[in-house]
Design a protein around this motif. Structure first.
Motif, short mmCIF file in Angstrom:
data_model
loop_
_atom_site.label_atom_id
_atom_site.label_comp_id
_atom_site.label_asym_id
_atom_site.label_seq_id
_atom_site.Cartn_x
_atom_site.Cartn_y
_atom_site.Cartn_z
N GLU A 1 0.82 -1.20 0.00
CA GLU A 1 0.00 0.00 0.00
C GLU A 1 0.86 1.26 0.00
O GLU A 1 0.47 2.30 -0.51
CB GLU A 1 -0.93 -0.01 1.21
CG GLU A 1 -2.07 -1.02 1.09
CD GLU A 1 -2.93 -1.09 2.35
OE1 GLU A 1 -2.56 -0.45 3.34
OE2 GLU A 1 -3.95 -1.78 2.31
N LYS B 1 -6.35 0.70 -4.33
CA LYS B 1 -6.65 1.63 -3.24
C LYS B 1 -5.61 2.74 -3.16
O LYS B 1 -5.92 3.92 -3.03
CB LYS B 1 -6.71 0.86 -1.91
CG LYS B 1 -6.97 1.73 -0.70
CD LYS B 1 -6.96 0.88 0.57
CE LYS B 1 -7.14 1.75 1.81
NZ LYS B 1 -7.08 0.94 3.06
N ASN B 2 -4.34 2.35 -3.28
CA ASN B 2 -3.27 3.33 -3.22
C ASN B 2 -3.32 4.26 -4.43
O ASN B 2 -3.09 5.47 -4.31
CB ASN B 2 -1.92 2.61 -3.16
CG ASN B 2 -0.82 3.48 -2.61
OD1 ASN B 2 -1.06 4.27 -1.70
ND2 ASN B 2 0.37 3.34 -3.15
N ARG C 1 -5.99 5.08 -6.16
CA ARG C 1 -7.13 5.99 -5.96
C ARG C 1 -6.76 7.17 -5.07
O ARG C 1 -7.14 8.31 -5.32
CB ARG C 1 -8.30 5.23 -5.33
CG ARG C 1 -9.15 4.45 -6.31
CD ARG C 1 -10.15 3.61 -5.56
NE ARG C 1 -11.25 3.19 -6.37
CZ ARG C 1 -12.12 2.25 -5.98
NH1 ARG C 1 -11.96 1.65 -4.81
NH2 ARG C 1 -13.12 1.91 -6.77
N LYS C 2 -6.02 6.88 -4.00
CA LYS C 2 -5.61 7.93 -3.07
C LYS C 2 -4.77 8.98 -3.79
O LYS C 2 -4.94 10.18 -3.59
CB LYS C 2 -4.81 7.33 -1.91
CG LYS C 2 -5.65 6.56 -0.90
CD LYS C 2 -4.76 6.02 0.22
CE LYS C 2 -5.57 5.23 1.23
NZ LYS C 2 -4.69 4.66 2.31
N LYS C 3 -3.86 8.53 -4.62
CA LYS C 3 -2.98 9.46 -5.33
C LYS C 3 -3.76 10.31 -6.33
O LYS C 3 -3.49 11.50 -6.49
CB LYS C 3 -1.86 8.70 -6.02
CG LYS C 3 -0.88 8.05 -5.07
CD LYS C 3 0.26 7.35 -5.81
CE LYS C 3 1.25 6.73 -4.81
NZ LYS C 3 2.39 6.08 -5.50
N SER D 1 -7.13 10.97 -6.22
CA SER D 1 -8.07 11.85 -5.53
C SER D 1 -7.37 12.97 -4.78
O SER D 1 -7.95 14.03 -4.54
CB SER D 1 -8.94 11.05 -4.55
OG SER D 1 -8.16 10.44 -3.55
N ALA D 2 -6.10 12.77 -4.41
CA ALA D 2 -5.35 13.82 -3.72
C ALA D 2 -5.19 15.05 -4.61
O ALA D 2 -5.08 16.18 -4.11
CB ALA D 2 -3.99 13.30 -3.30
#
Length: 230
Positions: A94, A203-204, A206-208, A210-211
């Motif tokens: 992650e 998941k990781n 997506r975080k990048k 959406s950031a």
């Protein structure tokens, strides 16, 4: 022919020396750090082709190092860990690690995995022309020949696996890709990768995304099937 440089961050001298011996025997250059204190700066200054990173290190642990490196580099990272719990393994993935090896390990297996990761990275770079040097969808642009991801014109560092996942999804917007298909596109060595590991990478990713994009959701999960970008 360029010789690949492998940075080994391992506090146990015996393990580090074994890795050095086996890697050098296969033609790799190596550099060893016995603590985590200077690992991030060394990655910046030497630009290794791959990092073998122990999870438990004095002064700065492997998790912190991996997290910091991923702020500026997508260099492949292989985690070494004595922890066998699946959650601990996924923590590294992650954070952006590309692979992990549990101690005790067979040195030849580590060398084989190093070769596989480097071949996979090179293969991705060599085959980018087949889908074009640049791939764009909405606010995301992938400069495939340079292995660069731009989101709203802001550069975002992705791991090789994350880059290939996003590249696969963006090549066919709206198409739903099963986890098995995503594994095939992202891992070329036939290694057994669990659905949970794929979910962790997504998941990781997506975080990048959406950031930068804020609330804009681009990567969608389709229950019981897989993922799509739309």
């Amino acid at each position: 022919m360029n010789v690949s440089l492998i940075l080994i961050v391992e506090d146990e001298d015996k393990i580090a020396q074994i890795l050095v011996d086996y890697l050098k025997n296969d033609g790799f250059e190596t550099q060893v750090l016995n603590t985590g204190l200077d690992a991030v700066e060394t990655v910046k200054t030497t630009e290794p082709d791959l990092v073998i990173l122990d999870l438990m290190l004095p002064e700065k642990d492997g998790v912190s190092i991996c997290r910091e490196v991923r702020q500026f580099s997508n260099v492949p990272i292989m985690m070494l860990t004595a922890k066998v719990d699946e959650v601990d393994r996924l923590i590294g993935l992650e954070l952006g690690a590309d692979d992990y090896v549990c101690k005790p390990f067979l040195p030849r297996e580590v060398v084989a995995r190093v070769k596989t990761i480097l071949r996979r990275v090179q293969s991705t770079q060599n085959t980018n022309d087949s889908i074009g040097q640049q791939l764009s969808y909405r606010s995301i642009t992938l400069q495939c020949d340079r292995y660069v991801c731009l989101i709203s014109n802001q550069r975002v560092e992705l791991t090789p696996v994350e880059f290939r996942l996003l590249q696969t999804l963006m090549a066919s917007p709206g198409r739903v890709f099963s986890r098995d298909v995503l594994i095939q596109f992202s891992y070329s060595d036939g290694r057994v990768v669990s659905d949970r590991t794929v979910d962790s990478h997504v998941k990781n990713l997506r975080k990048k995304v959406s950031a930068v994009t804020g609330s804009e959701e681009l990567i969608h999960s389709i229950y019981g099937v897989g993922y799509k970008i739309e």
